[in-house]
Design a protein around this motif. Structure first.
Motif, PDB file in Angstrom:
ATOM      1  N   THR A  17      44.518  -1.380 -55.104  1.00 15.24           N
ATOM      2  CA  THR A  17      45.520  -0.344 -55.147  1.00 15.24           C
ATOM      3  C   THR A  17      45.835  -0.947 -56.591  1.00 15.24           C
ATOM      4  O   THR A  17      46.301  -1.899 -56.804  1.00 15.24           O
ATOM      5  N   SER A  18      46.057  -0.177 -57.376  1.00 13.87           N
ATOM      6  CA  SER A  18      46.516  -0.089 -58.669  1.00 13.87           C
ATOM      7  C   SER A  18      47.810  -0.965 -58.682  1.00 13.87           C
ATOM      8  O   SER A  18      49.141  -0.553 -58.307  1.00 13.87           O
ATOM      9  N   GLU A  20      49.776  -1.267 -60.681  1.00 20.00           N
ATOM     10  CA  GLU A  20      50.729  -0.725 -61.907  1.00 20.00           C
ATOM     11  C   GLU A  20      51.714   0.261 -60.881  1.00 20.00           C
ATOM     12  O   GLU A  20      52.803   0.690 -60.487  1.00 20.00           O
ATOM     13  N   THR A 227      41.837  -4.561 -64.935  1.00 23.10           N
ATOM     14  CA  THR A 227      42.728  -3.048 -65.225  1.00 23.10           C
ATOM     15  C   THR A 227      42.000  -1.538 -63.636  1.00 23.10           C
ATOM     16  O   THR A 227      40.514  -1.421 -63.943  1.00 23.10           O
ATOM     17  N   ARG A 228      42.730  -1.716 -63.154  1.00 22.56           N
ATOM     18  CA  ARG A 228      42.104  -0.804 -61.777  1.00 22.56           C
ATOM     19  C   ARG A 228      43.393   0.641 -62.262  1.00 22.56           C
ATOM     20  O   ARG A 228      44.584   1.187 -62.626  1.00 22.56           O
ATOM     21  N   ILE A 230      45.044   4.400 -61.823  1.00 25.77           N
ATOM     22  CA  ILE A 230      45.535   4.983 -60.337  1.00 25.77           C
ATOM     23  C   ILE A 230      45.028   6.115 -60.052  1.00 25.77           C
ATOM     24  O   ILE A 230      45.408   7.507 -60.690  1.00 25.77           O
TER      25      ILE A 230
END
Length: 258
Positions: A17-18, A20, A227-228, A230
């Motif tokens: 999961t992101s 951020e 970086t993934r 959202i």
């Protein structure tokens, strides 16, 4: 403990999961806990964050309970003092022979503080158990936080647990040699422990500098970036959850902004 926390942060079911989104939900939940004037919203945050950690991230319940036991025990000791020093309202309990009493206002304040601590710690553990520290440092780098602060944070985080591990090893060896059998021996053993830790810390620092120089350290520590995006569904669920907590907080007394 460091390895265990990092292991769970690397292998939990919310790992992809992101970062951020997880930080946004966790930090927003902490703010809602400390700004709520009633205990209902912080308790709701504690229950929902615990459910997310146990059911979604699949963190073992026994390990999670051990983690919660530390801050809750400290909070319980503080609350006992608050119960007796806070006056106002009806007297609920009077200590016979002593000028000590528990009043309604004191009990309400103690319950509120306990709920805030519990909710805040559950939110913090949600971040710690689902997000590796390297991803948090990478996010700080992308937010343009000065590199020197990030490097110092990384080294400090790593060396805290090394220091705890070194202290544990020295303490266990002293206990095996009956170093804490009497008060005088305890004082002497504690002094030896502090001296040994200072020397080992100094040696570890020198070894770290040599290792960094051998790897062509140029003033900045490398951080792996991953970086993934959202997902819309996850973002909608997070916003819906925070809106529900905010609604409960407003319904039970509003939000304290100062």
């Amino acid at each position: 403990m460091y390895e265990v926390l990092e292991d769970y942060a690397q292998t939990n079911n919310l790992r992809e999961t992101s970062v951020e989104l997880k930080l946004f939900i966790g930090l927003a939940s902490i703010l809602l806990c400390v700004s709520s004037p009633g205990p209902v919203a912080p308790l709701l945050v504690a229950a929902s964050m615990s459910a997310a950690v146990l059911a979604l991230a699949k963190i073992p319940a026994r390990f999670y309970a051990k983690l919660l036991l530390v801050p809750v025990s400290f909070a319980a000791m503080s609350i006992v003092v608050i119960l007796f020093i806070t006056g106002g309202g009806a007297v609920l309990l009077q200590v016979p022979g002593l000028p000590l009493a528990i009043t309604a206002d004191g009990a309400n304040l103690a319950l509120l503080l306990l709920a805030r601590v519990f909710g805040g710690m559950c939110s913090l553990y949600f971040i710690a158990l689902t997000t590796p520290m390297t991803e948090i440092f990478d996010l700080l780098r992308r937010l343009r936080v000065p590199a020197v602060l990030i490097d110092l944070s990384m080294l400090t985080y790593r060396f805290i647990f090394i220091l705890i591990e070194e202290a544990g090893q020295v303490y266990r060896s002293q206990v095996m040699r009956l170093g804490y059998g009497k008060f005088r021996e305890s004082v002497r053993s504690f002094g030896m422990l502090a001296g040994a830790l200072f020397i080992r810390t100094w040696e570890s620092g020198e070894a770290l500098v040599l290792a960094m120089d051998a790897r062509c350290y140029d003033g900045r520590l490398g951080i792996p970036g991953d970086t993934r995006p959202i997902s819309v569904l996850a973002l909608a669920g997070g916003l819906l959850y925070l809106s529900a907590v905010l609604g409960v907080s407003l319904f039970t007394g509003g939000v304290v902004l100062v």
